[in-house]
Design a protein around this motif. Structure first.
Motif, PDB file in Angstrom:
ATOM      1  N   VAL A  92       0.879  -1.167   0.000  1.00 40.48           N
ATOM      2  CA  VAL A  92       0.000   0.000   0.000  1.00 40.48           C
ATOM      3  C   VAL A  92       0.921   1.224   0.000  1.00 40.48           C
ATOM      4  CG1 VAL A  92      -1.797   1.296   1.181  1.00 40.48           C
ATOM      5  CG2 VAL A  92      -1.852  -1.211   1.188  1.00 40.48           C
ATOM      6  N   TRP A  93       0.852   2.000  -1.073  1.00 38.82           N
ATOM      7  CA  TRP A  93       1.792   3.091  -1.322  1.00 38.82           C
ATOM      8  C   TRP A  93       1.029   4.417  -1.214  1.00 38.82           C
ATOM      9  CZ3 TRP A  93       4.210   7.141  -3.552  1.00 38.82           C
ATOM     10  CH2 TRP A  93       5.589   7.112  -3.737  1.00 38.82           C
ATOM     11  N   SER A  94       1.203   5.108  -0.110  1.00 41.65           N
ATOM     12  CA  SER A  94       0.527   6.384   0.108  1.00 41.65           C
ATOM     13  C   SER A  94       1.409   7.512  -0.416  1.00 41.65           C
ATOM     14  CB  SER A  94       0.259   6.589   1.600  1.00 41.65           C
ATOM     15  OG  SER A  94      -0.354   7.839   1.840  1.00 41.65           O
ATOM     16  N   ASP A  95       0.787   8.501  -1.067  1.00 40.37           N
ATOM     17  CA  ASP A  95       1.568   9.563  -1.706  1.00 40.37           C
ATOM     18  C   ASP A  95       1.137  10.934  -1.201  1.00 40.37           C
ATOM     19  OD1 ASP A  95       3.324  10.870  -3.298  1.00 40.37           O
ATOM     20  OD2 ASP A  95       2.258  10.556  -5.163  1.00 40.37           O
ATOM     21  N   GLY A  96       2.078  11.651  -0.605  1.00 37.56           N
ATOM     22  CA  GLY A  96       1.817  13.020  -0.189  1.00 37.56           C
ATOM     23  C   GLY A  96       1.301  13.120   1.227  1.00 37.56           C
ATOM     24  N   TRP A 105      -4.858  13.014   9.049  1.00 33.76           N
ATOM     25  CA  TRP A 105      -5.406  12.232   7.934  1.00 33.76           C
ATOM     26  C   TRP A 105      -5.924  10.873   8.397  1.00 33.76           C
ATOM     27  CZ3 TRP A 105      -5.942  16.097   5.260  1.00 33.76           C
ATOM     28  CH2 TRP A 105      -4.917  16.969   4.895  1.00 33.76           C
ATOM     29  N   ASN A 106      -5.900  10.629   9.693  1.00 33.27           N
ATOM     30  CA  ASN A 106      -6.337   9.332  10.219  1.00 33.27           C
ATOM     31  C   ASN A 106      -5.519   8.176   9.637  1.00 33.27           C
ATOM     32  OD1 ASN A 106      -8.783   9.719  12.061  1.00 33.27           O
ATOM     33  ND2 ASN A 106      -9.298  10.975  10.289  1.00 33.27           N
ATOM     34  N   SER A 107      -4.269   8.453   9.321  1.00 26.96           N
ATOM     35  CA  SER A 107      -3.390   7.400   8.805  1.00 26.96           C
ATOM     36  C   SER A 107      -3.253   6.271   9.807  1.00 26.96           C
ATOM     37  CB  SER A 107      -2.007   7.972   8.491  1.00 26.96           C
ATOM     38  OG  SER A 107      -2.076   8.944   7.470  1.00 26.96           O
ATOM     39  N   VAL A 125       3.036  -4.602   3.148  1.00 29.01           N
ATOM     40  CA  VAL A 125       4.034  -3.612   3.541  1.00 29.01           C
ATOM     41  C   VAL A 125       3.574  -2.253   3.017  1.00 29.01           C
ATOM     42  CG1 VAL A 125       5.970  -5.226   3.596  1.00 29.01           C
ATOM     43  CG2 VAL A 125       5.441  -4.013   1.472  1.00 29.01           C
ATOM     44  N   VAL A 126       4.069  -1.181   3.648  1.00 30.80           N
ATOM     45  CA  VAL A 126       3.666   0.173   3.271  1.00 30.80           C
ATOM     46  C   VAL A 126       4.900   1.059   3.169  1.00 30.80           C
ATOM     47  CG1 VAL A 126       1.418  -0.071   4.402  1.00 30.80           C
ATOM     48  CG2 VAL A 126       3.336   0.932   5.664  1.00 30.80           C
ATOM     49  N   ASN A 127       4.725   2.180   2.480  1.00 30.06           N
ATOM     50  CA  ASN A 127       5.824   3.141   2.372  1.00 30.06           C
ATOM     51  C   ASN A 127       5.759   4.119   3.533  1.00 30.06           C
ATOM     52  OD1 ASN A 127       3.518   4.525   1.487  1.00 30.06           O
ATOM     53  ND2 ASN A 127       4.668   5.796   0.072  1.00 30.06           N
ATOM     54  N   ASP A 128       6.367   5.280   3.395  1.00 28.89           N
ATOM     55  CA  ASP A 128       6.550   6.190   4.532  1.00 28.89           C
ATOM     56  C   ASP A 128       5.848   7.538   4.374  1.00 28.89           C
ATOM     57  OD1 ASP A 128       8.125   6.995   2.416  1.00 28.89           O
ATOM     58  OD2 ASP A 128       9.906   7.418   3.623  1.00 28.89           O
ATOM     59  N   ARG A 129       4.891   7.666   3.453  1.00 32.48           N
ATOM     60  CA  ARG A 129       4.255   8.967   3.190  1.00 32.48           C
ATOM     61  C   ARG A 129       2.851   9.000   3.787  1.00 32.48           C
ATOM     62  NH1 ARG A 129       6.361  10.725  -2.877  1.00 32.48           N
ATOM     63  NH2 ARG A 129       8.539  10.089  -2.555  1.00 32.48           N
ATOM     64  N   TRP A 130       2.784   9.079   5.109  1.00 30.00           N
ATOM     65  CA  TRP A 130       1.504   9.010   5.815  1.00 30.00           C
ATOM     66  C   TRP A 130       1.235  10.246   6.663  1.00 30.00           C
ATOM     67  CZ3 TRP A 130      -1.703   5.146   4.491  1.00 30.00           C
ATOM     68  CH2 TRP A 130      -1.137   4.041   3.841  1.00 30.00           C
ATOM     69  N   GLY A 131       2.060  11.261   6.550  1.00 26.69           N
ATOM     70  CA  GLY A 131       1.866  12.474   7.327  1.00 26.69           C
ATOM     71  C   GLY A 131       3.172  13.239   7.440  1.00 26.69           C
ATOM     72  N   LEU A 132       3.060  14.483   7.837  1.00 22.77           N
ATOM     73  CA  LEU A 132       4.220  15.356   7.939  1.00 22.77           C
ATOM     74  C   LEU A 132       5.240  14.774   8.916  1.00 22.77           C
ATOM     75  CD1 LEU A 132       5.151  18.117   6.824  1.00 22.77           C
ATOM     76  CD2 LEU A 132       4.227  19.159   8.889  1.00 22.77           C
ATOM     77  N   GLY A 133       6.490  14.687   8.478  1.00 15.57           N
ATOM     78  CA  GLY A 133       7.552  14.197   9.338  1.00 15.57           C
ATOM     79  C   GLY A 133       7.711  12.687   9.371  1.00 15.57           C
ATOM     80  N   ILE A 134       6.852  11.954   8.651  1.00 14.74           N
ATOM     81  CA  ILE A 134       6.935  10.496   8.639  1.00 14.74           C
ATOM     82  C   ILE A 134       7.990  10.013   7.640  1.00 14.74           C
ATOM     83  CG2 ILE A 134       5.630   8.369   8.257  1.00 14.74           C
ATOM     84  CD1 ILE A 134       4.822   9.913  10.737  1.00 14.74           C
TER      85      ILE A 134
END
Length: 343
Positions: A92-96, A105-107, A125-134
């Motif tokens: 699951v690849w979250s962008d921005g 964003w309730n990530s 597995v997931v990437n690292d774009r789930w909120g500011l500073g993540i």
């Protein structure tokens, strides 16, 4: 490793602690962060915990009807649950991040469900774009920033998400040919990425009607052809002891199943390559074997003062171009290796 999640008590900021898993070869789902609004229900949900992350999010959705953009985003996020249940993605690849914190964003709500209750909780597995500073701090793998390519081995799994157009992710009708990666630059990006333990994501921005521009199609087909010859050094490979050569620029190393691979980006002058980071076995004629992918037959080599000298065949006899791969068995990392500056 199975992800574990916890949430805070009711009427407090909703958080989740997730142990992110390291990725292997995966198929995925891409999501987008929502548009920014003045405030959101992520900070203090104010609803009783209902023993389900999805139910909590639905309760939150009902409290923000006055904010149509945010309501639309939460509705879209609920669709992510349906997509996960339907397609069973492995990534699951979250962008921005929309310049807002993860709780906004309730990530954490979605991730806690993903790693604890979803049908892919043991494999996703997931990437690292789930909120500011993540970015570059939390995630199964780090993307850090667009076109991130550190050039050195990283302690955490990472991904180089880059574009064929050097300046944009979208199609640009006025982009000159010089703004696109050449077929020589593309294997160089791939080699430097996989040698340092990274994945690579290559973007081709389509036209408004969904067509891949001819120059991008050409690059992708060329890279596919190159991988057809040299993919043995890329697929399921791991970083070697040394990532790039200390003596000859433009040589990157990988390994797989007892074989070390040297990806050579430039054909050597006089057909002779010297590797400063490799040494043969004590009895090289018996235990060391060097060949080139796309070429039939063994290559001549010998130990020299500066390292290992390899004689290339005539280029016309090799079924490959743009970058060439040496397959080396019975070789060892040089102990006097000095890490070279990343290229």
């Amino acid at each position: 490793m199975v992800g574990l999640g916890t949430v805070s008590p009711p009427n407090a900021k909703f958080e989740a602690t997730v142990n992110f898993k390291q990725p292997k070869n995966k198929r995925g789902l891409r999501t987008h962060s929502p548009p920014a609004v003045a405030s959101g229900c992520g900070n203090g949900l104010g609803t009783p915990y209902q023993n389900s992350y999805r139910n909590t999010l639905q309760a939150c959705l009902g409290t923000v009807t006055a904010q149509p953009l945010y309501t639309q985003w939460l509705g879209n996020l609920l669709d992510r649950y349906s997509q996960v249940n339907t397609y069973r993605p492995e990534v699951v690849w979250s962008d921005g991040d929309g310049k807002a914190q993860d709780w906004y964003w309730n990530s954490t709500v979605f991730l806690a469900w993903l790693f604890n209750e979803s049908p892919v909780k043991d494999t996703v597995v997931v990437n690292d774009r789930w909120g500011l500073g993540i970015n570059c701090h939390h995630g199964s793998f780090y993307t850090c920033k667009d076109r991130y390519n550190p050039g050195v081995l990283q302690p955490h799994k990472w991904e180089n998400c880059m574009t064929l157009d050097k300046k944009a992710w979208v199609f640009r009708s006025n982009a000159p040919a010089t703004d696109y990666l050449t077929i020589h630059e593309l294997p160089a990006q791939l080699a430097s990425t996989v040698s340092c333990g990274g994945n690579i994501l290559i973007n081709a921005g389509p036209t408004h009607d969904g067509r891949i521009p001819a120059i991008m199609e050409e690059r992708l087909r060329q890279l596919g052809w190159w991988l057809g010859v040299n993919g043995q050094a890329v697929y399921e490979s791991k970083p070697w002891t040394h990532q790039n050569d200390s003596l000859t620029p433009g040589v990157w190393y990988t390994q797989k199943e007892g074989t070390a691979y040297a990806i050579v980006l430039t054909w050597p002058p006089g057909d002779v390559l010297v590797l400063g980071s490799v040494r043969p076995s004590a009895v090289p004629t018996l235990f060391t074997h060097i060949s080139m992918l796309g070429y039939q037959g063994a290559l001549q080599f010998k130990a020299v003062k500066r390292g290992l000298q390899v004689v290339f065949p005539r280029m016309s006899e090799v079924d490959g171009q743009w970058a060439w791969v040496l397959s080396m068995r019975g070789v060892y990392p040089a102990t006097n290796h000095i890490a070279s500056v990343a290229e």
